[in-house]
Design an enzyme around this catalytic site. Structure first.
Site, PDB file in Angstrom:
ATOM      1  N   ILE A 216      14.462  28.520  62.991  1.00 32.59           N
ATOM      2  CA  ILE A 216      14.619  26.610  62.811  1.00 32.59           C
ATOM      3  C   ILE A 216      13.315  25.611  62.357  1.00 32.59           C
ATOM      4  O   ILE A 216      14.145  24.935  60.945  1.00 32.59           O
ATOM      5  CB  ILE A 216      15.865  26.143  64.363  1.00 32.59           C
TER       6      ILE A 216
ATOM      7  N   ASP B 290      51.525  35.722  29.973  1.00 34.65           N
ATOM      8  CA  ASP B 290      52.414  36.743  30.111  1.00 34.65           C
ATOM      9  C   ASP B 290      53.363  37.221  31.645  1.00 34.65           C
ATOM     10  O   ASP B 290      52.792  36.677  32.427  1.00 34.65           O
ATOM     11  CB  ASP B 290      51.508  38.322  29.902  1.00 34.65           C
TER      12      ASP B 290
ATOM     13  N   LYS C 236      55.512  40.346  27.615  1.00 32.44           N
ATOM     14  CA  LYS C 236      56.402  40.934  26.919  1.00 32.44           C
ATOM     15  C   LYS C 236      57.035  41.961  27.861  1.00 32.44           C
ATOM     16  O   LYS C 236      55.923  42.259  28.772  1.00 32.44           O
ATOM     17  CB  LYS C 236      55.112  42.165  26.261  1.00 32.44           C
TER      18      LYS C 236
ATOM     19  N   MET D 242      52.203  51.363  32.760  1.00 34.43           N
ATOM     20  CA  MET D 242      53.124  51.141  32.158  1.00 34.43           C
ATOM     21  C   MET D 242      54.111  52.296  32.214  1.00 34.43           C
ATOM     22  O   MET D 242      54.426  53.106  30.991  1.00 34.43           O
ATOM     23  CB  MET D 242      53.190  50.528  31.511  1.00 34.43           C
TER      24      MET D 242
END
Length: 461
Positions: free
Chosen positions: A23, A248, A270, A383
């Site tokens: 410490i 988007d 899109k 996609m």
């Protein structure tokens, strides 16, 4: 207020630490960061404290504490596990009006050590008056995540120009307005992105012509696959300071909740054969908004440079001399596979991974099937939901096994995350018979077998 928060200059000033354990070592390192001259008194110092002494960074006195040790000190810290000794140090320091801190004993302290966010020369101290130090550390952690490291460099730059600004603006209100514009504008952003020399040049330009209209900047930001906790710190910061957000279809509602509340929102999403704004129109809109002096965030799902058309957009920005930044995001392949318990590579199943778009600019799926149809490889199709029949036929035709495992991940990492598993031969049928909707990622490879064992996110599916 139980304590007056102040910052003390202890550069090259004598500071005493009583105790030499772990410490005490932490307190010593903090004092050294402030360039104090540290003296440590302890008969048995730990290895770390001894190393500091060996390196001549501190003075270590290996004996018991003596009352004379408090003389001529700037401040004193007692960090021992001896309650009587700690009380003695506190009493002696207080008797000669030297600030003293006793670790974990607020009643013996005349000052307390706060949790610190260090962006020197910007320093933030958080204190609970010794009542809840763990809570103070948690608050510090939240601040650490929202304050860029470069804030220190920004403060240094402000210091370099402070006299010029005072000479330029005689009224305090005018100076405040100027600094607010600097700290929230392109000068600050250039500092944050490491372009300090450019920031200095822009700063000088704005001082020379304080009425000049700033050109804006575009931030191309990856919004990740859907879970807002996957955003980078930089992405979140830019989202919250942008004047305009172009977003988007793949940006989740949870991510959109984190944008600046009063920002103008423009949807440019899109879908296949349905573009709300054509790509050329998006490119030009980014240019037009930046020329109006706007800070524009182009927010995309996943990563902007992985099937996100980010390259096309910054080509237009570069051609028009518009400043821009690109912030990577966690791409869908990584986020969806991880949340589904499917590692993209594994020594026993896959030594490579391919990211493939399901349709090209002309709408076709003309892919290098011979390179894709190989064992020990993971293929991730983006996609490709509508082309599932075609990709299944082509991969089998080029030699990939009909029983190769396949996973379909819909709305990955979001609360609506769903996964279907099948085989390459069974892919067309599951797409035709199940209510699977875009956005859906298709993962082909032996690694899909690991889903049952490693799945942690969507145990109900």
């Amino acid at each position: 207020m139980n304590y007056l928060p102040i910052f003390i200059d202890i550069k090259q000033k004598p500071c005493l630490v009583v105790g030499g354990g772990d410490i005490a070592y932490r307190k010593i390192t903090l004092l050294l960061k402030a360039n104090a001259q540290v003296v440590c008194v302890d008969r048995l110092a730990c290895k770390s404290v001894q190393t500091l002494a060996d390196e001549k960074k501190i003075t270590l006195i290996k004996r018991d504490f003596e009352s004379a040790d408090v003389n001529a000190q700037m401040l004193i810290i007692s960090a021992t596990d001896d309650a009587a000794l700690n009380a003695q140090v506190s009493r002696l320091a207080a008797s000669v009006n030297i600030p003293v801190n006793v670790v974990d004993s607020p009643d013996l302290c005349t000052f307390i050590m706060p949790s610190i966010v260090d962006r020197s020369p910007i320093v933030i101290a958080i204190s609970s008056a010794g009542k809840a130090p763990v809570l103070a550390r948690l608050i510090r952690a939240k601040l650490e995540s929202s304050i860029p490291n470069a804030y220190g460099k920004l403060a240094e730059l402000a210091g370099d120009f402070r006299d010029q600004v005072k000479a330029k603006f005689s009224k305090i209100e005018d100076r405040r307005y100027f600094w607010e514009r600097i700290f929230s504008g392109i000068v600050a952003e250039k500092v944050f992105s490491g372009k300090v020399d450019e920031a200095k040049a822009d700063m000088q330009k704005q001082l020379d012509d304080s009425n000049a209209t700033d050109i804006g900047e575009v931030y191309l930001v990856g919004g990740g696959p859907g879970d807002p906790d996957l955003l980078t710190f930089k992405a979140l910061r830019l989202m919250q300071q942008a004047d305009v957000i172009l977003y988007d279809r793949l940006v989740s509602e949870a991510v959109m909740e984190l944008v600046r509340r009063d920002a103008q929102l423009i949807y440019v999403g899109k879908e296949r054969d349905n573009h709300s704004v054509p790509q050329d129109g998006i490119n030009q809109l980014l240019v037009d908004l930046a020329k109006q002096g706007k800070r524009v965030c182009r927010l995309k799902g996943g990563d902007p440079f992985i099937f996100g058309r980010g390259g096309e957009e910054i080509e237009t920005l570069a051609e028009n001399g518009i400043p821009f930044q690109v912030v990577p995001g966690i791409t869908a392949a990584s986020g969806c596979s991880t949340y589904s318990g499917i590692p993209l590579t594994h020594r026993d199943y896959s030594q490579s991974c391919r990211f493939v778009t399901g349709h090209l600019k002309d709408g076709s799926m003309n892919l290098p099937w011979n390179e894709l149809a190989v064992e020990q490889q993971t293929i991730v199709f983006y996609m490709a939901l509508k082309g599932a029949q075609h990709l299944s036929n082509k991969l089998i035709e080029h030699g990939l096994r009909a029983d190769m495992p396949v996973a379909l991940v819909e709305k990955g990492t979001t609360p609506d995350h769903k996964v279907w598993t099948t085989t390459l031969a069974g892919l067309p049928d599951i797409v035709a018979t199940q209510p699977i909707k875009a956005p859906t990622l298709i993962i082909v490879g032996e690694v899909v077998k690991l889903r049952e064992k490693l799945n942690w996110f969507d145990a109900s599916n």
